[in-house]
Design an enzyme around this catalytic site. Structure first.
Site, PDB file in Angstrom:
ATOM      1  N   ASP A 174     -10.134   6.674  -5.444  1.00 15.32           N
ATOM      2  CA  ASP A 174      -9.633   5.442  -5.043  1.00 15.32           C
ATOM      3  C   ASP A 174     -10.274   4.447  -5.465  1.00 15.32           C
ATOM      4  O   ASP A 174     -11.390   4.479  -4.960  1.00 15.32           O
ATOM      5  CB  ASP A 174      -9.575   5.677  -3.486  1.00 15.32           C
ATOM      6  CG  ASP A 174      -8.395   4.726  -3.385  1.00 15.32           C
ATOM      7  OD1 ASP A 174      -7.948   3.448  -3.235  1.00 15.32           O
ATOM      8  OD2 ASP A 174      -7.038   5.869  -2.164  1.00 15.32           O
TER       9      ASP A 174
ATOM     10  N   CYS B  71      -2.126   1.743  -3.324  1.00 14.94           N
ATOM     11  CA  CYS B  71      -2.387   3.668  -2.562  1.00 14.94           C
ATOM     12  C   CYS B  71      -0.989   4.357  -2.746  1.00 14.94           C
ATOM     13  O   CYS B  71      -1.753   5.136  -3.634  1.00 14.94           O
ATOM     14  CB  CYS B  71      -3.202   3.706  -1.685  1.00 14.94           C
ATOM     15  SG  CYS B  71      -4.878   2.843  -1.584  1.00 14.94           S
TER      16      CYS B  71
ATOM     17  N   HIS C  80      -2.241  10.331   1.422  1.00 11.84           N
ATOM     18  CA  HIS C  80      -1.499   8.291   1.739  1.00 11.84           C
ATOM     19  C   HIS C  80       0.686   9.617   1.244  1.00 11.84           C
ATOM     20  O   HIS C  80       0.587   8.127   0.560  1.00 11.84           O
ATOM     21  CB  HIS C  80      -1.864   7.864   0.318  1.00 11.84           C
ATOM     22  CG  HIS C  80      -1.565   6.675   1.353  1.00 11.84           C
ATOM     23  ND1 HIS C  80      -2.830   5.508   1.033  1.00 11.84           N
ATOM     24  CD2 HIS C  80      -0.869   5.997   2.230  1.00 11.84           C
ATOM     25  CE1 HIS C  80      -2.413   4.252   1.796  1.00 11.84           C
ATOM     26  NE2 HIS C  80      -1.741   4.338   2.816  1.00 11.84           N
TER      27      HIS C  80
ATOM     28  N   ASP D 133      -6.727   5.383  -9.139  1.00 12.81           N
ATOM     29  CA  ASP D 133      -4.949   5.488  -9.021  1.00 12.81           C
ATOM     30  C   ASP D 133      -5.548   3.945  -9.170  1.00 12.81           C
ATOM     31  O   ASP D 133      -4.018   3.858  -9.218  1.00 12.81           O
ATOM     32  CB  ASP D 133      -5.050   5.439  -6.627  1.00 12.81           C
ATOM     33  CG  ASP D 133      -5.449   4.494  -6.420  1.00 12.81           C
ATOM     34  OD1 ASP D 133      -6.614   3.801  -5.971  1.00 12.81           O
ATOM     35  OD2 ASP D 133      -5.269   4.924  -5.014  1.00 12.81           O
ATOM     36  N   HIS D 134      -6.349   2.913  -9.083  1.00 17.42           N
ATOM     37  CA  HIS D 134      -5.912   1.665  -8.912  1.00 17.42           C
ATOM     38  C   HIS D 134      -7.337   1.114  -8.851  1.00 17.42           C
ATOM     39  O   HIS D 134      -8.620   1.644  -8.310  1.00 17.42           O
ATOM     40  CB  HIS D 134      -5.445   0.447  -8.943  1.00 17.42           C
ATOM     41  CG  HIS D 134      -5.320   1.411  -6.971  1.00 17.42           C
ATOM     42  ND1 HIS D 134      -6.829   0.030  -6.138  1.00 17.42           N
ATOM     43  CD2 HIS D 134      -5.296   1.666  -5.951  1.00 17.42           C
ATOM     44  CE1 HIS D 134      -7.274   0.110  -5.254  1.00 17.42           C
ATOM     45  NE2 HIS D 134      -5.549   1.639  -4.541  1.00 17.42           N
TER      46      HIS D 134
END
Length: 488
Positions: free
Chosen positions: A14, A54, A105, A302-303
């Site tokens: 993450d 997220c 999430h 994810d980023h």
């Protein structure tokens, strides 16, 4: 005898920037075991997240859908996940034992989104705490495990660090109790207890290096006194001056004290090296169980995290530090995955689902909009997408949209119509905005027309098919969010 199906392991971290691998040329970060993984497979140097936060990013990753289809284009908790077709549901349906460990999430928090089992740790989620103020254990498996390990009442917020803050404090408990170690330890337990008659799909989802920035002390000290070049800052970044909060520990924009920023980067990089070592712990165990040689391993984030680039922090923005992600695919012994290979084609998170299903020789549902990049991992130079469209709501600017083919990037802010153009080949740090350059007028016009076409059917009314429309109301979740009866 039927051919033995390969295992498939999807590792998601993450908020890990796309440039933060030693093998990618980062001058500071040490990731020896991920570098080794990349040398045993293919690394994608232009992998992007279409929505850099997220929830929306994970929706693309887990469903194989565009953001316009899954409906999440910003950050908003508490919206139900009603996706009947996911990467997990397909592996489960087609005979795999499926397990997720770590951050999901999703909502409701115990929604398994197609996995047979989930061992959950989402980190500190305000929404989850609001919904379960009396018993957070209802939506978290890490905290009861932590109390069992320590023999006392405990949680991961005792050090007091905010879940979006750049403030650093080394982990305040024994290292084996860190959330990163928890994901690895639970994954190893699954290897011990798995059904040996089935192949497995394992989703190892690490919360870090997302804040809180709390690496073990050794990992922080590894970088604490290391020389680091200052982050790149383009003159154009002054456009965000009205949202400057330089003394806020969870700021979006501001000129932070250089010593404070150095500590934040040291802790951030320390989280990465910690994860890198824990992944090797898992890889070695996989070999001991004689499963490494029959497993596909995919590593992705994810980023990213801007971490001071252009005086910006956190994610959501369309710039490389936020939108570009690391992506590695390694194949089993005897697979056609090319070793020590780098593909420069643009790919995105929704492409992972069809790729991994194809790796396993499984059917890819017709509803999936992502495109497999397996051919590229096998050494072919094949176009996956002509360009990527990304977007996210950002402070004071409405919705930030970007288009990139990996060589150029066009940015458009819906709130005020501000445009930017970057030459990523010559200027990968995005220091020079070429949108006002006469030499770049044709390129700017080309990309603007592509954006007009990309956005013309959106419910917000960003485009009428002829021009981009400024000032339209924006939202984090589309009204036309995917219907529960969508089928393959």
């Amino acid at each position: 005898m039927a051919e033995k199906k390969p295992n498939v392991i999807l590792i998601c971290v993450d908020q890990w920037r796309g440039d933060c691998l030693g093998i990618d040329g980062h001058p500071v970060v040490r990731t020896p075991y991920l570098d080794k993984l990349a040398q045993e497979g293919t690394r994608f140097s232009h992998a992007y997240t279409a929505c850099p936060s997220c929830i929306a990013a994970r929706a693309s990753l887990l469903t194989g859908l565009r953001q316009e289809t899954h409906g999440r284009i910003g950050y908003r908790d508490g919206v139900p996940w009603n996706y009947p077709v996911t990467i997990a549901s397909e592996f489960t349906r087609q005979g795999y034992q499926t397990q997720a460990i770590g951050k999901m999430h999703v909502y409701p928090e115990r929604n398994r989104v197609g996995f047979e089992n989930v061992i959950l740790h989402d980190g500190f989620l305000h929404c989850a705490h609001d919904h379960h103020p009396a018993d957070y254990d209802m939506v978290d498996d890490y905290h009861p495990w932590l109390r069992q390990q320590l023999g006392r009442d405990a949680n991961d917020f005792e050090h007091g660090l905010n879940c979006n803050s750049y403030t650093v404090r080394p982990w305040d408990k024994p290292e084996h109790t860190h959330p990163t170690n928890f994901v690895t330890s639970q994954s190893i337990e699954i290897l011990k207890k798995r059904d040996p008659t089935k192949p497995f799909f394992l989703f190892m989802s690490y919360h870090r290096p997302h804040p809180p920035i709390d690496p073990p002390i050794w990992a922080y000290e590894l970088y604490r006194n290391m020389k680091m070049s200052p982050p790149p800052v383009g003159k154009w970044s002054e456009m965000f001056a009205k949202c400057a909060q330089p003394h806020h520990p969870a700021l979006w924009y501001g000129k932070v004290n250089p010593d404070v920023l150095h500590d934040a980067r040291a802790g951030y990089y320390g989280q990465m090296t910690h994860i890198d070592h824990q992944l090797n712990r898992f890889f070695e165990t996989l070999q001991m169980f004689d499963q490494w040689k029959n497993s596909y391993v995919c590593f992705v984030s994810d980023h990213g995290d801007l971490m001071g680039d252009h005086d910006l922090y956190r994610k959501s923005f369309p710039y490389e530090g936020s939108a570009r992600v690391p992506l590695i695919l390694r194949g089993p012994d005897g697979s056609f995955i090319k070793r020590n290979n780098v593909s420069g084609r643009v790919v995105e998170l929704m492409d992972i689902m069809p790729t991994l299903l194809q790796c396993a020789g499984l059917e890819v549902p017709r509803s999936v909009e992502g495109r497999s990049f397996l051919a590229n991992a096998c050494g072919k130079d094949k176009e996956v997408h002509p360009y990527i469209h990304g977007e996210h709501l950002v402070p004071y600017q409405g919705s930030a949209h970007y288009l990139t083919d990996g060589r150029e990037k066009y940015v458009w802010y819906s709130g005020n119509g501000h445009e930017q153009l970057f030459d990523l080949d010559k200027d990968p740090k995005e220091l020079n905005d070429l949108s006002s350059s006469a030499k770049s007028a044709a390129s700017l016009r080309k990309w603007r027309n592509e954006m007009v076409e990309t956005l013309k059917d959106r419910e917000e009314g960003f485009s009428d098919g002829k021009k981009l429309i400024i000032g339209r109301p924006v939202k984090a979740v589309l009204d036309t969010i995917i219907k529960s009866d969508r089928s393959a």
